[in-house]
Design an enzyme around this catalytic site. Structure first.
Site, PDB file in Angstrom:
ATOM      1  N   LEU D 235      56.462 -83.918  86.830  1.00 14.17           N
ATOM      2  CA  LEU D 235      55.234 -84.715  86.907  1.00 14.17           C
ATOM      3  C   LEU D 235      55.373 -86.079  86.223  1.00 14.17           C
ATOM      4  O   LEU D 235      55.693 -86.158  85.038  1.00 14.17           O
ATOM      5  CB  LEU D 235      54.085 -83.935  86.249  1.00 14.17           C
ATOM      6  CG  LEU D 235      52.703 -84.614  86.319  1.00 14.17           C
ATOM      7  CD1 LEU D 235      52.198 -84.700  87.743  1.00 14.17           C
ATOM      8  CD2 LEU D 235      51.708 -83.889  85.431  1.00 14.17           C
ATOM      9  N   ASP D 236      55.106 -87.151  86.969  1.00 12.77           N
ATOM     10  CA  ASP D 236      55.070 -88.522  86.437  1.00 12.77           C
ATOM     11  C   ASP D 236      56.404 -88.972  85.851  1.00 12.77           C
ATOM     12  O   ASP D 236      56.445 -89.891  85.026  1.00 12.77           O
ATOM     13  CB  ASP D 236      53.979 -88.672  85.356  1.00 12.77           C
ATOM     14  CG  ASP D 236      52.586 -88.442  85.915  1.00 12.77           C
ATOM     15  OD1 ASP D 236      52.432 -88.551  87.148  1.00 12.77           O
ATOM     16  OD2 ASP D 236      51.667 -88.152  85.147  1.00 12.77           O
ATOM     17  N   GLN D 237      57.504 -88.355  86.272  1.00  9.19           N
ATOM     18  CA  GLN D 237      58.811 -88.686  85.706  1.00  9.19           C
ATOM     19  C   GLN D 237      59.741 -89.365  86.702  1.00  9.19           C
ATOM     20  O   GLN D 237      60.869 -89.687  86.366  1.00  9.19           O
ATOM     21  CB  GLN D 237      59.495 -87.416  85.170  1.00  9.19           C
ATOM     22  CG  GLN D 237      58.728 -86.709  84.081  1.00  9.19           C
ATOM     23  CD  GLN D 237      58.623 -87.516  82.810  1.00  9.19           C
ATOM     24  OE1 GLN D 237      59.525 -88.261  82.482  1.00  9.19           O
ATOM     25  NE2 GLN D 237      57.505 -87.409  82.124  1.00  9.19           N
TER      26      GLN D 237
END
Lengths: 293, 293, 293, 293
Positions: D235-237
């Protein structure tokens, strides 16, 4: 949003700077039970300087009649004492009537309509008027659209402007030129003093007049800008409300400049219009005091 | 840093755009065992357009003699074939000689000296020349300082300029005007074509000429800027290298504008000077192509 | 500049929001013949919100004794009535004493010294303390420099900090960490609550802790930032005063990031320090209210 | 616009850096009569670094068959020789198919549609899919709209996602999450590797995860940002394509932050999407190389 604006008004003052104004204004508001939500002040530091103030205040239960009475009290008890000739007290819950004039470019117009639809611009857009029919379809999903062709002769131009003035009568507290490619006559400007907002597609005073992007490209500038200003009788010389720029480089064509510029234009105009309808802009000679949020 | 520059050179080309230039240049470099570190290209899209290229390449063991030989090979095998009249191949390990002219303001000068001391500006600052003695002390901790007073009569001005030209002889590959409040004569400009960099304290072409901050304040602009440009015979009209702006507002006095402006000036000038000494700026008519890092 | 500050003081208030505060404060100032030069207010809009105010006022002839008397009057007549526990009235003509702690990097330090020398930071820089001797020479042309080596063991660290605390005693109204690569103990922080300003070389809360540029490069961010904040006992968690960013791209090495970052750091720290010494920053829990110029 | 794209293709290369690549590629293009319009290169400077290149070239008369033949020649004569495993040659005149997933917020979506309608985003938007019905009306004036409700249980979520994957099949070269408030499963992400673009409403890696504006307000940041990135399983990486920030201050409420943030979000996402469809973004591990215009 309009709900929370009930009972809220904006007192805007411009006058000769004198000791005690802040105390008098805030004392008056407090004595009447008004609660100051936001307050901004500015003194121009020149000798015999001017004082500018904007107070957003809340008076529980205030309606239009209440506001009218409050204005009269303020006039008697404060304004006259300090010789204020230039002040206003506007209800925050009443939307200003706004007319938009446009030609063929849609970017500045659509940004206004989009922000208006999101209630970021608190106004009644009463009409969009264009000298071209092209934008009828996208506009009419939002607001009424009027096509007023403008001829090339002075007579035809005057006639078209007269038609527009008729349409605007009673329908416009503010007129926004969202890339309207016609020059307004002094008559028009005098009818709406400091109430016509134009977006110029350059960083004024650079590239006053026509075709600024081409001239910017020729001059090899590294930034291009946009300027929102009040329209006065002198072309592109009115008080500046807002400006911004965007970086460009050698690999950008004139079309790229226009495209980048369009983004700056629409944001600069939207900010200026928003500030105007929220009574945040005070004209000071050929300059403006802007009390931003 | 100078160590890692050994064997590195910069090939800068400006010529009529023709098919096959990139293939010819990169083929030549590869065939000689040179390794391209950075490469930038630009074609102006007009008809009969120009082509611009900057190659930073590494040739193991190359010294000044090697570079000279390499230039002659390039000239014979590539430049002549493509009719290139405007190209250069500079050693990255040799510092350009830089002279700085200044009056009383120190901000732009100190920024240059500070970045130079940090090796961010890879040059030999051979001297600082000023028409005032004020800055001698802070400058002399870094580099030699010369005070050359400039009189008011045309004769005195010409004499002072002649003295400066003498001092610069052989000591200046580039001359930086870090707020030098004198107008250079055509003679001076012709001696250093596209080698004199000036910082103008406005967003040109707005406020060409004297006293731009006062005029900016009077016009009520919302941004003030600075422009670094090559000096040509026409005042403030030379090719722009870099520009930037900073936001100002109604509460800022002219002194605040000057102070904010000083920050923009010093950064804009430092970037322009850095790009110039790294052979990143190519003049194209009255514009520049800048291949930034 | 100090001349025009004579008789000028800054009244800064933080208290529970209540009706009538503005009227009471401005009424008090006016009744005593004080002229308000600048006034800023802010109400946090939460329930039971807080009120923040900064008044810069001029009282002709006011000296330190006069100011002391004025504070007592204000305390009796306004502060007690509104239950204000957190207010101050500082003389604008008195320079705050500032100590700067630094390690080896000079960019943030030199920016402070440079602006201080131009009187843009109105303070007395009483000393620069470093755990390395490197910066002695450039610093001593401006202000005293002390080298306090810091060992690696907890005992050595505590000893060095104790030495520094001794040096600062009576010499520091504010302590600026201009890239000081040591973590201060709770004891130090408690001695100077909301009086230690640090510059962190990232856009907090991104990259809390060590080596933010390397981590920024690894994460592939497109902007790098800097954050000036008050130091509290929790590392990099104190109230943020100012932040800014600069654009980076794939062609930039970690060294380029550090170099670009250094420019952001020095400006962010300089702004924060300037605002602090001008009493423009009010701490509100773990946030700040900043009344910018 | 599509007319002038005829015969234009984009050769994008990512491979181990080796001497002679530029000469080989440009030599190949020149030998086939292709004219290079734009060329960008980048070498990651680490040992055993990678080489990245984007060439926009024009081959008169090239159609899809011609492009196919050209690709095979390039493969044989250049790509194999240099061991390039990661390269593409895309026709500039063919629009990529784009699907947009959205929830209730319309700002990022409308910006994409608006730029697409102006031909600034050269793509075929095949559909907009939302888990809410709210945006049907404004969307359907542009493109097809599908409402796919998403339940709360894992089974319902999987089912909804399966429906969406079915819809997208053959209709999406790129999937844009224009504030889609659902987390995609690894299965979805694997189906569209480096082809799902998300807009996160913070300056990543600050405020990873939910509700970044509230957390930004609580942390008292002075800038808020937005990040466009490719979606990976974490997530969000994923690799960041573009970021930007906007200044906020103490007087801004969380709603003001959201409103300012919406402006940053829509521009950041629009730029990222535009660069992606123009083959300007190359993924390099968890970073991106972006060859901007």
């Amino acid at each position: 949003m309009s709900e929370s604006r009930k009972g809220v008004a904006r007192l805007v003052v411009k006058c000769q700077d004198k000791p005690g104004i802040v105390a008098a204004v805030s004392g008056f508001l407090h004595s009447r039970g008004a609660n100051i939500i936001h307050s901004d002040q500015h003194s121009s530091d020149a000798e015999g300087g001017m004082f500018f103030m904007r107070n957003e205040f809340y008076l529980p239960g205030m309606d239009m009649d209440g506001l009218e009475a409050f204005k009269q009290e303020f006039s008697r008890e404060v304004a006259e004492r300090f010789g204020m000739r230039c002040w206003s007290m506007n209800p925050a819950w009443v939307r200003k009537k706004m007319a938009i004039l446009v030609s063929r470019y849609d970017h500045a117009l659509m940004e206004l309509l989009w922000r208006w639809a999101r209630d970021e611009i608190y106004a009644d857009i009463t009409m969009v008027v264009s000298n071209h029919p092209d934008l009828r379809e996208p506009v009419e999903t939002f607001v009424p659209f009027h096509h007023v062709p403008v001829g090339r002769s002075p007579e035809e131009k005057a006639e078209a402007e007269a038609r527009i003035l008729d349409m605007l009568e009673g329908q416009a507290d503010v007129v926004v030129l969202a890339r309207y490619m016609q020059i307004l006559s002094p008559k028009f400007v005098q009818r709406y003093p400091m109430k016509v907002i134009n977006i110029h597609h350059s960083f004024l005073p650079a590239f006053v007049g026509a075709d600024p992007y081409r001239r910017a490209a020729e001059r090899g500038v590294k930034l291009i800008g946009a300027t929102a200003h009040y329209v006065t009788e002198e072309l592109d010389q009115g008080p500046i409300i807002e400006q911004d720029v965007i970086r460009v480089k050698h690999s950008h064509s004139i079309d790229d400049l226009k495209s980048s510029g369009a983004d700056v234009e629409r944001h600069v105009l939207a900010r200026a219009v928003r500030w105007h309808v929220e009574d945040r802009v005070i004209v000071d000679g050929n300059k403006t005091v802007v009390f931003q949020r």
